[in-house]
Design a protein around this motif. Sequence first.
Motif, PDB file in Angstrom:
ATOM      1  N   ARG A 102       0.832  -1.207   0.000  1.00  9.00           N
ATOM      2  CA  ARG A 102       0.000   0.000   0.000  1.00  9.00           C
ATOM      3  C   ARG A 102       0.866   1.257   0.000  1.00  9.00           C
ATOM      4  N   ARG A 103       1.983   1.200   0.705  1.00  7.22           N
ATOM      5  CA  ARG A 103       2.884   2.355   0.719  1.00  7.22           C
ATOM      6  C   ARG A 103       3.531   2.568  -0.647  1.00  7.22           C
ATOM      7  N   VAL A 104       3.888   1.483  -1.309  1.00  5.79           N
ATOM      8  CA  VAL A 104       4.434   1.604  -2.659  1.00  5.79           C
ATOM      9  C   VAL A 104       3.400   2.225  -3.593  1.00  5.79           C
ATOM     10  N   ASP A 105       2.163   1.737  -3.502  1.00  5.50           N
ATOM     11  CA  ASP A 105       1.114   2.190  -4.422  1.00  5.50           C
ATOM     12  C   ASP A 105       0.805   3.672  -4.239  1.00  5.50           C
ATOM     13  N   ARG A 106       0.904   4.150  -3.004  1.00  6.51           N
ATOM     14  CA  ARG A 106       0.620   5.568  -2.773  1.00  6.51           C
ATOM     15  C   ARG A 106       1.638   6.468  -3.458  1.00  6.51           C
ATOM     16  N   LYS A 107       2.836   5.948  -3.673  1.00  4.74           N
ATOM     17  CA  LYS A 107       3.892   6.752  -4.280  1.00  4.74           C
ATOM     18  C   LYS A 107       4.092   6.450  -5.757  1.00  4.74           C
ATOM     19  N   THR A 108       3.259   5.547  -6.307  1.00  8.93           N
ATOM     20  CA  THR A 108       3.390   5.196  -7.719  1.00  8.93           C
ATOM     21  C   THR A 108       2.803   6.302  -8.583  1.00  8.93           C
ATOM     22  N   PRO A 109       3.530   6.754  -9.651  1.00  9.47           N
ATOM     23  CA  PRO A 109       3.002   7.807 -10.528  1.00  9.47           C
ATOM     24  C   PRO A 109       1.697   7.390 -11.184  1.00  9.47           C
ATOM     25  N   GLY A 110       0.849   8.364 -11.497  1.00  8.46           N
ATOM     26  CA  GLY A 110      -0.426   8.086 -12.151  1.00  8.46           C
ATOM     27  C   GLY A 110      -0.251   7.874 -13.636  1.00  8.46           C
ATOM     28  N   SER A 111      -1.331   8.063 -14.380  1.00  2.87           N
ATOM     29  CA  SER A 111      -1.304   7.845 -15.821  1.00  2.87           C
ATOM     30  C   SER A 111      -0.536   8.959 -16.513  1.00  2.87           C
ATOM     31  N   GLY A 112       0.033   8.628 -17.671  1.00 10.28           N
ATOM     32  CA  GLY A 112       0.747   9.608 -18.474  1.00 10.28           C
ATOM     33  C   GLY A 112      -0.193  10.347 -19.414  1.00 10.28           C
ATOM     34  N   THR A 113       0.398  11.163 -20.252  1.00 13.88           N
ATOM     35  CA  THR A 113      -0.402  11.960 -21.201  1.00 13.88           C
ATOM     36  C   THR A 113      -0.784  11.160 -22.435  1.00 13.88           C
ATOM     37  N   SER A 114      -0.198   9.979 -22.624  1.00 14.38           N
ATOM     38  CA  SER A 114      -0.529   9.107 -23.746  1.00 14.38           C
ATOM     39  C   SER A 114      -0.548   7.677 -23.243  1.00 14.38           C
ATOM     40  N   LEU A 115      -1.137   6.772 -24.034  1.00 14.37           N
ATOM     41  CA  LEU A 115      -1.172   5.371 -23.630  1.00 14.37           C
ATOM     42  C   LEU A 115       0.236   4.795 -23.562  1.00 14.37           C
ATOM     43  N   SER A 116       1.107   5.225 -24.487  1.00  9.52           N
ATOM     44  CA  SER A 116       2.480   4.741 -24.460  1.00  9.52           C
ATOM     45  C   SER A 116       3.182   5.169 -23.175  1.00  9.52           C
ATOM     46  N   GLU A 117       3.006   6.433 -22.788  1.00  7.68           N
ATOM     47  CA  GLU A 117       3.628   6.913 -21.560  1.00  7.68           C
ATOM     48  C   GLU A 117       3.021   6.214 -20.351  1.00  7.68           C
ATOM     49  N   SER A 118       1.706   5.992 -20.372  1.00  9.01           N
ATOM     50  CA  SER A 118       1.056   5.283 -19.264  1.00  9.01           C
ATOM     51  C   SER A 118       1.604   3.869 -19.128  1.00  9.01           C
ATOM     52  N   PHE A 119       1.843   3.208 -20.265  1.00  6.97           N
ATOM     53  CA  PHE A 119       2.392   1.850 -20.227  1.00  6.97           C
ATOM     54  C   PHE A 119       3.775   1.839 -19.584  1.00  6.97           C
ATOM     55  N   HIS A 120       4.633   2.757 -20.011  1.00 11.01           N
ATOM     56  CA  HIS A 120       5.992   2.765 -19.471  1.00 11.01           C
ATOM     57  C   HIS A 120       6.000   3.161 -17.991  1.00 11.01           C
ATOM     58  N   LEU A 121       5.108   4.081 -17.598  1.00  9.71           N
ATOM     59  CA  LEU A 121       4.987   4.407 -16.175  1.00  9.71           C
ATOM     60  C   LEU A 121       4.496   3.195 -15.387  1.00  9.71           C
ATOM     61  N   HIS A 122       3.550   2.481 -15.963  1.00  7.56           N
ATOM     62  CA  HIS A 122       3.002   1.288 -15.318  1.00  7.56           C
ATOM     63  C   HIS A 122       4.090   0.232 -15.147  1.00  7.56           C
ATOM     64  N   ARG A 123       4.923   0.035 -16.175  1.00  5.00           N
ATOM     65  CA  ARG A 123       5.993  -0.952 -16.099  1.00  5.00           C
ATOM     66  C   ARG A 123       7.038  -0.548 -15.058  1.00  5.00           C
ATOM     67  N   ARG A 124       7.397   0.748 -15.042  1.00  4.80           N
ATOM     68  CA  ARG A 124       8.380   1.204 -14.060  1.00  4.80           C
ATOM     69  C   ARG A 124       7.830   1.052 -12.647  1.00  4.80           C
ATOM     70  N   GLY A 125       6.545   1.395 -12.473  1.00  4.34           N
ATOM     71  CA  GLY A 125       5.924   1.249 -11.165  1.00  4.34           C
ATOM     72  C   GLY A 125       5.873  -0.206 -10.721  1.00  4.34           C
ATOM     73  N   SER A 126       5.562  -1.110 -11.658  1.00  4.06           N
ATOM     74  CA  SER A 126       5.506  -2.536 -11.327  1.00  4.06           C
ATOM     75  C   SER A 126       6.880  -3.062 -10.953  1.00  4.06           C
ATOM     76  N   ALA A 127       7.919  -2.598 -11.686  1.00  8.37           N
ATOM     77  CA  ALA A 127       9.277  -3.046 -11.380  1.00  8.37           C
ATOM     78  C   ALA A 127       9.720  -2.541 -10.006  1.00  8.37           C
ATOM     79  N   HIS A 128       9.388  -1.279  -9.691  1.00  9.14           N
ATOM     80  CA  HIS A 128       9.743  -0.731  -8.376  1.00  9.14           C
ATOM     81  C   HIS A 128       9.006  -1.482  -7.275  1.00  9.14           C
ATOM     82  N   ARG A 129       7.745  -1.782  -7.517  1.00  9.72           N
ATOM     83  CA  ARG A 129       6.954  -2.515  -6.527  1.00  9.72           C
ATOM     84  C   ARG A 129       7.578  -3.887  -6.264  1.00  9.72           C
ATOM     85  N   ALA A 130       7.982  -4.560  -7.345  1.00  8.10           N
ATOM     86  CA  ALA A 130       8.589  -5.882  -7.195  1.00  8.10           C
ATOM     87  C   ALA A 130       9.902  -5.800  -6.431  1.00  8.10           C
ATOM     88  N   ARG A 131      10.702  -4.752  -6.691  1.00 12.27           N
ATOM     89  CA  ARG A 131      11.982  -4.613  -5.986  1.00 12.27           C
ATOM     90  C   ARG A 131      11.777  -4.409  -4.493  1.00 12.27           C
TER      91      ARG A 131
END
Length: 377
Positions: A70-99
């Motif tokens: 829950r603490r990780v999720d609170r600090k995870t960036p939201g959606s980007g300005t495009s679907l491509s940016e949202s995907f890469h933000l989502h991937r970075r957030g998932s990788a940080h969460r896993a770490r």
Amino acid sequence: MVSTIHWTTGDTHRSARWHSENATSLPRRTAVADDRTKAADAYRQACEGTALLWQGDFHNARQLLQAMGRRVDRKTPGSGTSLSESFHLHRRGSAHRARVLGKLLVLLDDDYTLALRRAPEVRQACLDAYGPSKGPTAVSLRELLGVIGAHQWRSKGVDVPALGTRVHPHYGVFAPVRGEYVDLVAQAPLPPAVLRSPATGTAFDLGTGTGVLAAVLARRGVDRVVATDISPRALVCARENVQRLGLTDRIEVSGPGLFPEGRADLVVCNPPWLPARPTSPIEQGVYDPDSTMLNGFLTGLSAHLRPGGEGWLVLSDLAEHLGLRTRRHLLDAIEAAQLRVVDRIDTRPRHPRAADPDDPLHAARSAEITSLWRLTP
């Protein structure tokens, strides 16, 4: 080379093998955590790179993991300005969460016993996933929960309506929970070369995973199916399912590799749909760096088809909606391989995430179409 973690309990210095299925590097520091450890402290230490070896109650460890999440999720960036940016933000957030969550560890004894209060029986699940034990081993709790869940799936199986039965995925092998791609292969018209002589027809199933598509083709009357995969785990899994389904006289599981030797009347390939780097074994069924498998299938198809044969490419257009690949790029790759599109059969996904408005990639998932491309030289 064996990686070893070290920690201190009281005045005793201890060590154990370090194991990570997603190749996470050895923690720089390891401290002991127990029921007194606060979530805020655990989260801070994990973010700083310190692993926490749990020595308290198992259920409390799970609650701590959830609190850290829950603490990780609170600090995870939201959606980007495009679907491509949202995907890469989502991937970075998932990788940080896993770490971060991967820093909470548990110790498996040399027989895979988990010696924690209220701990479940995990020995068979670990044996299935890891093979014979090589001594006391530290793994992340998050990974262990995945191993336990995979064992339950393996025991229960996944229902496949196209087969009228279940297949049993192994740990690290993509499970056929998205039934639309299976239904496409079950319903597409077989090539004339197979229909002319079904008793001698041959099909290749590339990247077979659980063996589900090979089984569908055999049940449709294809006399001989050769199923391949690059993953040793998938090969073991497919062989087990083929035997369970009573199809060993029709299906040969071969590999590791992409194409088997020889030619076939039908070559089926359902490659990972997104050209990105996987971060864990199970993600290898979803992410294909640089479209390596897709391009390998296209460029090798003509040389492995009999006269009158077809290649079936089963592929989602999710990558197109996410800006990771264009339709033009796919068509150019087909043309560069000197292939022709005979037909394309489309279907909409039915999985829950396609209808989840809270999913960060909902706009792309809701527009997704899965297609079976019928290709000939």
